[in-house]
Write a protein that holds these residues in place. Structure first.
Motif, PDB file in Angstrom:
ATOM      1  N   UNK A 256       0.825  -1.228   0.000  1.00  0.00           N
ATOM      2  CA  UNK A 256       0.000   0.000   0.000  1.00  0.00           C
ATOM      3  C   UNK A 256       0.846   1.259   0.000  1.00  0.00           C
ATOM      4  N   UNK A 257       2.130   1.172  -0.374  1.00  0.00           N
ATOM      5  CA  UNK A 257       3.001   2.350  -0.316  1.00  0.00           C
ATOM      6  C   UNK A 257       3.485   2.791  -1.692  1.00  0.00           C
ATOM      7  N   UNK A 258       2.974   2.181  -2.756  1.00  0.00           N
ATOM      8  CA  UNK A 258       3.344   2.641  -4.088  1.00  0.00           C
ATOM      9  C   UNK A 258       4.229   1.651  -4.812  1.00  0.00           C
ATOM     10  N   UNK A 403       3.405   7.276   0.235  1.00  0.00           N
ATOM     11  CA  UNK A 403       3.569   8.528  -0.496  1.00  0.00           C
ATOM     12  C   UNK A 403       5.045   8.765  -0.727  1.00  0.00           C
ATOM     13  N   UNK A 404       5.443   8.884  -1.988  1.00  0.00           N
ATOM     14  CA  UNK A 404       6.866   8.903  -2.315  1.00  0.00           C
ATOM     15  C   UNK A 404       7.587  10.095  -1.701  1.00  0.00           C
ATOM     16  N   UNK A 490      -5.181   2.448  -3.634  1.00  0.00           N
ATOM     17  CA  UNK A 490      -4.854   3.822  -3.265  1.00  0.00           C
ATOM     18  C   UNK A 490      -3.353   4.013  -3.110  1.00  0.00           C
ATOM     19  N   UNK A 491      -2.673   2.992  -2.619  1.00  0.00           N
ATOM     20  CA  UNK A 491      -1.223   3.078  -2.507  1.00  0.00           C
ATOM     21  C   UNK A 491      -0.561   3.198  -3.853  1.00  0.00           C
ATOM     22  N   UNK A 492      -1.124   2.517  -4.867  1.00  0.00           N
ATOM     23  CA  UNK A 492      -0.554   2.575  -6.207  1.00  0.00           C
ATOM     24  C   UNK A 492      -0.707   3.961  -6.824  1.00  0.00           C
ATOM     25  N   UNK A 493      -1.649   4.749  -6.305  1.00  0.00           N
ATOM     26  CA  UNK A 493      -1.848   6.111  -6.792  1.00  0.00           C
ATOM     27  C   UNK A 493      -1.092   7.131  -5.940  1.00  0.00           C
TER      28      UNK A 493
END
Length: 507
Positions: A256-258, A403-404, A490-493
């Motif tokens: 969930x972190x991208x 979130x990066x 949502x993490x992927x966004x």
């Protein structure tokens, strides 16, 4: 929870269900992977990455702390160091580490991580080798500053490696495996340094500390060359097939972190503002600072302290080996516990500080008399467990920060605290307080006590957030499977953890 929020969350769940197949297909992930496939793939990752990360992290720790060993083998006398000049060798290291750490993180984010890390490793290896040629304080402090600049990349780089290759559940165990390299590599290096140092007894003019630098620098350069061939994110390395790279993406999405891609140049100021108002951001930085104070002190003065107990320089090297063996066994034990039992990471951090607190109290309380030589050595021996708090705190960043941009800032504040703490630790051991350094030892004790309290508060905040998550999911009747799917979406966004209503924190 008001009706609008409920409607929004339900809509997100429905969208995640309807779009999950499309999203996965668009990523090239055409099917769900079986447990057998996942385990086989994880073993392959471990075979390639963990030995290299273990060696690199161990060399980084040994290279930066080698001055402690070199100090008892003639470094101070041969370069005519006086007063606090020796302490400034480590202070300068962490000063440049601090200044150049953020640019290093940006380079790691913007360009292929494996290539950038490898070049940094080779450069610091060259600097370590050159230390063996130094003749005075100016040359030494300049080289130590360059060493700090190049070594600033390694820890944030390895955090990115953990975050892009491993699931949240695997973070603590894998992080501890490679971070235990300081103990494993320390055993090997101290055994070799013992052989180098023993030459002094046959040839008193032999400057053993110089050859220690020649050996370590050469080994680091060779390791950097290997990293150039094998290290990187899943999208960068050559030892994965196309299908395995898809599987790696699927594993990262589960956090969930991208995604895992480096080379992105988008900076999100809304995530930066959120980071500064999130108390966990400050807890991460302050805990790193407090734990780093005793680390900085012992990095510079561990060897000198042991000689004040009554041991010779060669005995100090031999007695380091059981300490490192204990550290490896302890790290293995806590990594197994953290992997097998959920939500134990921060309890382990609290427990690991207790022996360190006791050890520093005993070191400050007992005089340097022959009858206390071994009790003081044992007190120093048990302090090694406090390092676990640092390692676990680092692994909490990729596990708990989404979130990066936000994750980049959290990584940065963690290492800012780490550097400031280490710089402080080197300076609290004043030359005028030798040989017992009581004020410095008391300061180390206070730092660990305060950090232990802060870890407890940090954990309580994360537990409360998880409870609110459970209440929302219960009210909406959302299953754990649906929550995980929505969280992945949502993490992927590139949503942050606070803006992902399905995000669960690891404690």
């Amino acid at each position: 929870m008001d009706s609008i929020e409920k409607a929004n969350l339900v809509e997100i769940i429905q969208n995640s269900k309807s779009s999950s197949a499309i999203t996965i297909e668009s990523k090239g992930i055409s099917h769900q992977y079986t447990d057998v496939e996942q385990k086989r793939f994880r073993r392959k990752i471990d075979r390639y990455l963990l030995p290299l990360l273990w060696l690199c992290h161990g060399l980084q720790a040994v290279d930066k702390g080698c001055v402690s060993t070199q100090a008892i083998f003639g470094l101070l006398e041969d370069t005519k160091l006086r007063g606090q000049q020796y302490a400034w060798l480590t202070t300068m290291f962490y000063l440049t580490y601090l200044v150049f750490e953020f640019p290093a993180v940006l380079l790691l984010q913007r360009y292929p991580m494996g290539r950038v890390l490898s070049l940094y490793i080779i450069c610091w290896g060259i600097v370590v080798l050159c230390i063996g040629f130094a003749q005075n304080f100016v040359q030494l402090v300049t080289l130590r500053g360059l060493q700090g600049m190049f070594e600033s990349s390694i820890s944030p780089g390895f955090l990115l490696v953990v975050g892009t290759w491993y699931t949240t559940r695997e973070h603590p165990s894998r992080a501890l495996v490679f971070q235990s390299g300081f103990a494993g590599v320390g055993i090997i290096v101290d055994a070799i340094n013992y052989g180098i140092g023993s030459v002094t007894f046959r040839n008193p003019d032999f400057q053993a500390w110089r050859y220690m630098s020649f050996f370590l620098g050469s080994l680091t350069i060779l390791t950097g060359a290997f990293c150039f061939l094998f290290l990187g994110t899943p999208s960068e390395v050559r030892w994965l097939s196309a299908e395995e790279k898809k599987m790696a993406v699927a594993r990262v999405m589960a956090n969930n972190t991208g995604h895992d891609r480096t080379g992105l140049k988008n900076w999100k100021w809304d995530q930066a503002r959120e980071c500064l108002t999130d108390p966990t951001f400050w807890f991460a930085g302050l805990c790193a600072l407090l734990n780093a104070v005793p680390n900085g002190a012992l990095t510079s003065f561990a060897g000198i302290l042991n000689t004040t107990f009554g041991f010779t320089n060669l005995q100090v090297l031999l007695l380091n080996i059981p300490k490192y063996v204990f550290a490896m066994l302890y790290f293995f034990l806590v990594s197994v516990i953290a992997t097998k039992k959920k939500n134990t990471r921060m309890w382990i951090m609290i427990f690991s500080n207790i022996p360190g607190i006791v050890g520093f109290i005993v070191l400050a309380a007992l005089p340097n008399h022959p009858q206390y030589k071994w009790p003081k050595w044992f007190a120093n021996f048990i302090t090694i467990t406090y390092i676990t708090s640092t390692f676990f705190a680092w692994s909490l960043v990729p596990s708990n920060v989404a979130g990066r941009t936000k994750r980049t800032l959290c990584t940065t504040i963690t290492f800012v605290g780490y550097c400031v703490g280490n710089m402080t630790g080197t300076q609290i051991f004043r030359a005028k307080d030798a040989p017992r350094y009581i004020p410095g030892l008391i300061a180390c004790t206070v730092c660990l006590v305060v950090q232990t309290v802060m870890i407890a508060l940090w954990r309580q905040i994360l537990v409360m957030r998880n409870r609110r998550l459970d209440m929302r999911m219960s009210e909406l009747g959302i299953t754990e499977e649906d929550r995980i799917k929505a969280g992945k979406e949502m993490g992927e966004h590139d949503r942050t953890d606070l803006h992902n209503p399905f995000f669960r924190y690891s404690v």
